[in-house]
Design a protein around this motif. Structure first.
Motif, PDB file in Angstrom:
ATOM      1  N   GLY A 425      30.537   9.732   9.729  1.00  0.00           N
ATOM      2  CA  GLY A 425      29.634   8.202   9.698  1.00  0.00           C
ATOM      3  C   GLY A 425      29.511   7.682   7.984  1.00  0.00           C
ATOM      4  O   GLY A 425      30.164   7.418   7.974  1.00  0.00           O
ATOM      5  N   ILE A 426      28.691   7.668   7.568  1.00  0.00           N
ATOM      6  CA  ILE A 426      28.704   6.967   6.259  1.00  0.00           C
ATOM      7  C   ILE A 426      29.128   8.176   5.281  1.00  0.00           C
ATOM      8  O   ILE A 426      29.939   7.286   4.168  1.00  0.00           O
ATOM      9  N   LEU A 427      29.426   9.100   5.245  1.00  0.00           N
ATOM     10  CA  LEU A 427      29.681  10.275   5.111  1.00  0.00           C
ATOM     11  C   LEU A 427      31.238  10.141   4.656  1.00  0.00           C
ATOM     12  O   LEU A 427      31.919  10.440   3.742  1.00  0.00           O
ATOM     13  N   LYS A 428      32.003   9.438   4.756  1.00  0.00           N
ATOM     14  CA  LYS A 428      33.589   8.866   5.207  1.00  0.00           C
ATOM     15  C   LYS A 428      33.826   7.941   3.853  1.00  0.00           C
ATOM     16  O   LYS A 428      34.684   8.022   3.521  1.00  0.00           O
ATOM     17  N   SER A 429      32.873   7.010   3.674  1.00  0.00           N
ATOM     18  CA  SER A 429      33.569   6.371   2.629  1.00  0.00           C
ATOM     19  C   SER A 429      32.997   6.888   1.104  1.00  0.00           C
ATOM     20  O   SER A 429      33.359   7.292  -0.069  1.00  0.00           O
ATOM     21  N   GLU A 430      32.435   8.785   1.376  1.00  0.00           N
ATOM     22  CA  GLU A 430      32.051   9.345  -0.194  1.00  0.00           C
ATOM     23  C   GLU A 430      33.817   9.997  -0.445  1.00  0.00           C
ATOM     24  O   GLU A 430      33.147  10.464  -2.057  1.00  0.00           O
ATOM     25  N   GLN A 431      34.626  10.554   0.210  1.00  0.00           N
ATOM     26  CA  GLN A 431      35.719  10.399  -0.116  1.00  0.00           C
ATOM     27  C   GLN A 431      35.898  10.089  -1.374  1.00  0.00           C
ATOM     28  O   GLN A 431      37.412  10.380  -1.336  1.00  0.00           O
ATOM     29  N   ALA A 432      36.089   8.817  -1.155  1.00  0.00           N
ATOM     30  CA  ALA A 432      36.707   7.655  -2.402  1.00  0.00           C
ATOM     31  C   ALA A 432      35.913   8.338  -3.978  1.00  0.00           C
ATOM     32  O   ALA A 432      36.236   7.761  -4.794  1.00  0.00           O
ATOM     33  N   LEU A 433      35.426   8.856  -3.579  1.00  0.00           N
ATOM     34  CA  LEU A 433      34.329   9.725  -5.224  1.00  0.00           C
ATOM     35  C   LEU A 433      34.483  10.443  -5.388  1.00  0.00           C
ATOM     36  O   LEU A 433      34.141  11.790  -4.818  1.00  0.00           O
ATOM     37  N   PRO A 434      35.295  11.235  -6.564  1.00  0.00           N
ATOM     38  CA  PRO A 434      35.937  12.707  -6.572  1.00  0.00           C
ATOM     39  C   PRO A 434      33.994  12.964  -6.760  1.00  0.00           C
ATOM     40  O   PRO A 434      34.441  14.401  -6.540  1.00  0.00           O
ATOM     41  N   PHE A 435      33.130  12.894  -7.551  1.00  0.00           N
ATOM     42  CA  PHE A 435      31.957  13.827  -8.042  1.00  0.00           C
ATOM     43  C   PHE A 435      31.213  13.828  -6.876  1.00  0.00           C
ATOM     44  O   PHE A 435      29.590  14.380  -7.016  1.00  0.00           O
ATOM     45  N   LYS A 436      31.549  12.950  -5.239  1.00  0.00           N
ATOM     46  CA  LYS A 436      30.764  13.214  -4.707  1.00  0.00           C
ATOM     47  C   LYS A 436      31.808  14.163  -2.876  1.00  0.00           C
ATOM     48  O   LYS A 436      31.695  13.501  -1.990  1.00  0.00           O
ATOM     49  N   ARG A 437      32.818  14.360  -3.529  1.00  0.00           N
ATOM     50  CA  ARG A 437      33.937  14.919  -2.377  1.00  0.00           C
ATOM     51  C   ARG A 437      32.668  15.962  -2.206  1.00  0.00           C
ATOM     52  O   ARG A 437      32.874  16.228  -0.366  1.00  0.00           O
ATOM     53  N   GLU A 438      32.025  17.036  -2.322  1.00  0.00           N
ATOM     54  CA  GLU A 438      31.288  17.547  -1.174  1.00  0.00           C
ATOM     55  C   GLU A 438      30.409  16.929  -0.358  1.00  0.00           C
ATOM     56  O   GLU A 438      30.251  17.569   0.718  1.00  0.00           O
ATOM     57  N   MET A 439      30.258  16.047  -0.215  1.00  0.00           N
ATOM     58  CA  MET A 439      28.959  15.269   0.514  1.00  0.00           C
ATOM     59  C   MET A 439      30.224  14.547   1.378  1.00  0.00           C
ATOM     60  O   MET A 439      29.308  14.404   2.565  1.00  0.00           O
ATOM     61  N   TYR A 440      31.558  14.466   1.161  1.00  0.00           N
ATOM     62  CA  TYR A 440      32.100  14.471   2.489  1.00  0.00           C
ATOM     63  C   TYR A 440      32.573  15.183   2.986  1.00  0.00           C
ATOM     64  O   TYR A 440      33.092  15.188   4.198  1.00  0.00           O
ATOM     65  N   GLU A 441      32.627  16.146   1.730  1.00  0.00           N
ATOM     66  CA  GLU A 441      33.773  17.370   2.918  1.00  0.00           C
ATOM     67  C   GLU A 441      32.513  18.003   3.966  1.00  0.00           C
ATOM     68  O   GLU A 441      32.796  19.391   4.939  1.00  0.00           O
ATOM     69  N   LEU A 442      31.074  17.930   3.897  1.00  0.00           N
ATOM     70  CA  LEU A 442      29.927  18.718   4.546  1.00  0.00           C
ATOM     71  C   LEU A 442      29.700  18.200   6.141  1.00  0.00           C
ATOM     72  O   LEU A 442      29.328  19.076   6.561  1.00  0.00           O
ATOM     73  N   SER A 443      30.938  16.868   6.270  1.00  0.00           N
ATOM     74  CA  SER A 443      30.226  16.585   7.520  1.00  0.00           C
ATOM     75  C   SER A 443      31.889  17.499   8.745  1.00  0.00           C
ATOM     76  O   SER A 443      31.592  17.802   9.322  1.00  0.00           O
ATOM     77  N   GLN A 444      32.619  17.867   7.567  1.00  0.00           N
ATOM     78  CA  GLN A 444      33.731  18.728   8.359  1.00  0.00           C
ATOM     79  C   GLN A 444      32.729  20.493   8.431  1.00  0.00           C
ATOM     80  O   GLN A 444      33.350  21.311   9.118  1.00  0.00           O
ATOM     81  N   THR A 445      31.879  20.698   7.401  1.00  0.00           N
ATOM     82  CA  THR A 445      31.221  22.302   7.555  1.00  0.00           C
ATOM     83  C   THR A 445      30.873  21.758   9.052  1.00  0.00           C
ATOM     84  O   THR A 445      30.064  22.758   9.570  1.00  0.00           O
ATOM     85  N   TYR A 446      29.737  20.972   8.428  1.00  0.00           N
ATOM     86  CA  TYR A 446      28.978  20.471   9.611  1.00  0.00           C
ATOM     87  C   TYR A 446      29.890  20.708  11.430  1.00  0.00           C
ATOM     88  O   TYR A 446      28.952  21.216  12.032  1.00  0.00           O
ATOM     89  N   ARG A 447      30.882  20.426  11.151  1.00  0.00           N
ATOM     90  CA  ARG A 447      31.796  20.218  12.523  1.00  0.00           C
ATOM     91  C   ARG A 447      32.047  21.600  13.187  1.00  0.00           C
ATOM     92  O   ARG A 447      32.238  22.071  13.851  1.00  0.00           O
ATOM     93  N   LYS A 448      32.374  22.834  12.146  1.00  0.00           N
ATOM     94  CA  LYS A 448      32.566  23.608  12.354  1.00  0.00           C
ATOM     95  C   LYS A 448      31.886  24.801  12.660  1.00  0.00           C
ATOM     96  O   LYS A 448      32.150  25.097  13.289  1.00  0.00           O
ATOM     97  N   LEU A 449      30.699  24.554  12.141  1.00  0.00           N
ATOM     98  CA  LEU A 449      29.577  25.216  12.187  1.00  0.00           C
ATOM     99  C   LEU A 449      28.663  24.834  14.010  1.00  0.00           C
ATOM    100  O   LEU A 449      28.584  25.545  14.177  1.00  0.00           O
ATOM    101  N   ALA A 450      28.876  23.456  13.977  1.00  0.00           N
ATOM    102  CA  ALA A 450      28.688  22.845  15.150  1.00  0.00           C
ATOM    103  C   ALA A 450      29.996  23.840  16.520  1.00  0.00           C
ATOM    104  O   ALA A 450      28.768  23.940  17.649  1.00  0.00           O
ATOM    105  N   GLU A 451      30.972  23.545  16.221  1.00  0.00           N
ATOM    106  CA  GLU A 451      32.050  24.185  17.341  1.00  0.00           C
ATOM    107  C   GLU A 451      31.794  25.585  16.903  1.00  0.00           C
ATOM    108  O   GLU A 451      32.047  26.150  18.695  1.00  0.00           O
TER     109      GLU A 451
END
Length: 648
Positions: A425-451
């Motif tokens: 979702g909107i977290l995709k936009s956070e990959q542009a900001l290095p200091f918010k990288r973990e916010m972008y990566e959060l969706s990938q972690t949630y995806r793994k937990l969900a799968e």
């Protein structure tokens, strides 16, 4: 068995106490503190979860040792208080039953007494005591402790430490850092006494040593005593690492662990608790320097949450123990996941300060990425349902992902659909900001937990009324998010105008002169990032203040960064965007040009209401969550997703 992180996983024995690994839970205050200073049941569950999650030690914080001179609304341990020892014993038991060592932090706020009190009027009426007569920055007068009072406070440390041992705690941490009373004596910033407790470093260390001697006498020779200190205060007139090393050497004979933190109260919040603008482990070097000059085990702390980094710290000898605070709010099971080689399932702390802001604002605990925090008493395990149902989740942002993960853990058949080719979702936009990288990566972690929980994820699949009819779910969770606000400003559709949510797709094409149209949270963070890249950044904001949507702990740190990296035009309303910049109406009503070659539009988000309305009556159970319901925060999206799934 070969461990992926052998150094972090290895036990450490101190005195007669063996700790199962090198990851310790840092002192964090509870929330349901009784009026007489007892630990409430919610706080017991709060500490217990860290023990269950695999931490080797769990430190309960803060126990104020001398209420007569420190009226802070925190824990008190006093046999004269009904239930005081009982509550402490239940807390120690709750930690110990999961194999962790229960520890109690002993503190005195000194001149900052009452910091945690919710009754601000009563706080201002407290007598403040410190090393010497002074006036705090907020105008509160501080009285110098007499030698008689010093003697009583020293004795109280020993008395409370003895009670802690009786209650079942197996270690005590003496808080000698962060501007609390012991640090006030250690620091030339606060201590201007002219007697044996002031002046030379030996004299300034006298109070700390007397406290440690008092504690040792009360607990005996083999009971671990930990001393928490600031390796450096990072303030003018305070001490630096050179004197920090000498302090560590002077207290070493009286302690078993030297716990090296950083900073001082009210002046270095973003260093003591490293913000997202700081490097992870930015204070580790302090522990590493001190460790070179002492023989006792050294602990380090400060924005650490990555097992790879923490393993290297132990392996290279920078420290013997790693402490985590916020990281164990985001994921209390981080130590267990580390030891079991499941580091890719760790939900990492975003360093957003939601946890600390909520405690300051509402006296509750909350974590942006973990809906259990503050509600641990309700249980950390999701109970399976008796009759599994088919659940469809529309939208793969943080709320939708967490809803799907939770519903699958309950045993439902869950399908999550995302209309784009990437989750977040909107977290995709956070990959542009290095200091918010973990916010972008959060969706990938949630995806793994969900799968891992059994969720079926379908990308590039839009949920329409026809799609819902085809799938025929028993329950539909609508998490379709929001879209950028795009007001009818002339020129806003020009090629050099970029929506802030799409910045990550245009990073290489941004010129050196940039205007951020909109000074909310997203706009300000974008400005900091571009400013750090060396670009000339201007912020145009029609309101008087920037980022009013930022929380009370994070906003001051964000504003410090804005001062460094951006020029601010507050009270300016955008009228027309041209190739030369933005024509604005300034507070005086004049039309002026704010120059710039690129415009980043950050004027907020609006709920995708039309999509919501089209889906609202397509299933028996329908819940709208996250930005689709009301544009808010990740915290709201995750909490709503979690509870929507529990209700099915």
């Amino acid at each position: 068995m070969k461990r992926k992180f052998p150094n972090l996983s290895s036990p450490i024995t101190i005195g007669r106490t063996t700790f199962r690994n090198r990851l310790f839970s840092a002192p964090m205050g509870g929330t349901d503190i009784t009026n007489d200073g007892c630990i409430g049941p919610k706080s017991v569950a709060f500490y217990e979860l860290r023990a269950k999650g695999g931490a080797a030690a769990v430190t309960v914080s803060e126990c104020m040792v001398h209420p007569q001179t420190d009226g802070s609304h925190a824990y008190h341990l006093d046999e004269k208080i009904l239930n005081s020892l009982a509550c402490a014993t239940y807390t120690a038991d709750a930690i110990y039953r999961h194999g962790a060592v229960p520890s109690l932090e002993l503190s005195h706020s000194g001149m900052f007494a009452g910091t945690y009190m919710t009754d601000r009027e009563k706080q201002q009426q407290l007598h403040q005591w410190g090393p010497c007569d002074s006036v705090r920055a907020d105008g509160v007068r501080v009285k110098a402790l007499t030698k008689e009072l010093i003697t009583k406070i020293v004795a109280s440390y020993g008395h409370v430490a003895g009670l802690a041992k009786r209650a079942g705690f197996e270690m005590v941490m003496i808080h000698g850092g962060h501007g609390w009373l012991i640090n006030q004596f250690l620091s030339p910033l606060f201590n201007h006494r002219e007697d044996e407790y002031g002046g030379s470093l030996e004299n300034r260390c006298r109070f700390a040593i007397e406290v440690l001697q008092s504690v040792r006498e009360a607990v005996g020779p083999d009971f671990p005593i930990e001393f928490r200190m600031s390796g450096s205060e990072f303030v003018e007139d305070g001490y630096g690492i050179e004197e920090g090393i000498r302090i560590a050497q002077m207290i070493e004979p009286y302690v078993d662990i030297i716990h090296v933190s950083a900073g001082t109260y009210q002046k270095t919040f973003g260093i003591t608790h490293p913000s997202m603008f700081e490097a992870h482990g930015r204070n580790v070097y302090l522990a590493a320097e001190i460790k070179k000059h002492v023989s006792k085990p050294v602990a380090t702390i400060g924005g650490l949450n990555d097992p790879e980094q923490m393993e290297e710290i132990i392996a290279s000898g920078k420290a013997d123990i790693i402490y985590m605070g916020r990281a164990l709010l985001a994921d209390p099971f981080l130590p267990r996941k580390m030891k079991e080689g499941r580091e890719d399932e760790i939900v990492k702390c975003l360093r957003c300060f939601t946890c600390m802001a909520e405690r300051a604002a509402t006296s509750t605990r909350r974590c942006a990425v973990n809906p259990l925090i503050g509600r641990e008493i309700e249980g950390d395990e999701v109970r399976p349902v008796m009759q599994p149902k088919k659940v469809l989740v529309a939208g793969g942002g943080p709320g939708g992902l967490y809803a799907a993960y939770t519903a699958a853990r309950r045993g439902h058949e869950v399908i999550l659909c995302e209309k784009e080719n990437e989750l977040g979702g909107i977290l995709k936009s956070e990959q542009a900001l290095p200091f918010k990288r973990e916010m972008y990566e959060l969706s990938q972690t949630y995806r793994k937990l969900a799968e891992n929980a059994g969720v079926t994820i379908r990308m590039q699949t839009e949920v329409t009324p026809e799609y819902v009819e085809k799938e025929a779910p028993d329950a539909l969770i609508i998490a379709v998010g929001s879209s950028p606000v795009c007001p009818p400003i002339k020129g806003i559709d020009a090629e050099h105008v970029i929506q802030v949510t799409k910045l990550y797709q245009h990073r290489k094409s941004i010129s050196d002169d940039v205007i951020i149209l909109g000074g909310g949270l997203a706009g300000c963070e974008c400005a900091v990032h571009l400013g750090r890249e060396g670009k000339n950044v201007s912020i145009v904001e029609m309101r008087k203040n920037l980022a009013p949507d930022a929380n009370v702990r994070y906003r001051p740190l964000l504003m410090q960064e804005i001062e460094r990296y951006a020029k601010v035009y507050s009270g300016y309303t955008g009228i027309e965007i041209t190739n030369d910049g933005i024509w604005c109406q300034n507070p005086a009503g004049e039309q002026v040009l704010v120059p710039g070659k690129n415009v980043i539009c950050a004027l907020g988000q609006k709920s995708n209401t039309e999509v919501v309305e089209s889906l609202r009556d397509t299933a028996l159970y329908v819940r709208v969550i996250g930005d689709a319901s009301k544009v808010a925060t990740i915290t709201q999206a995750v909490y709503q997703g979690y509870h929507a799934a529990l209700d099915i």
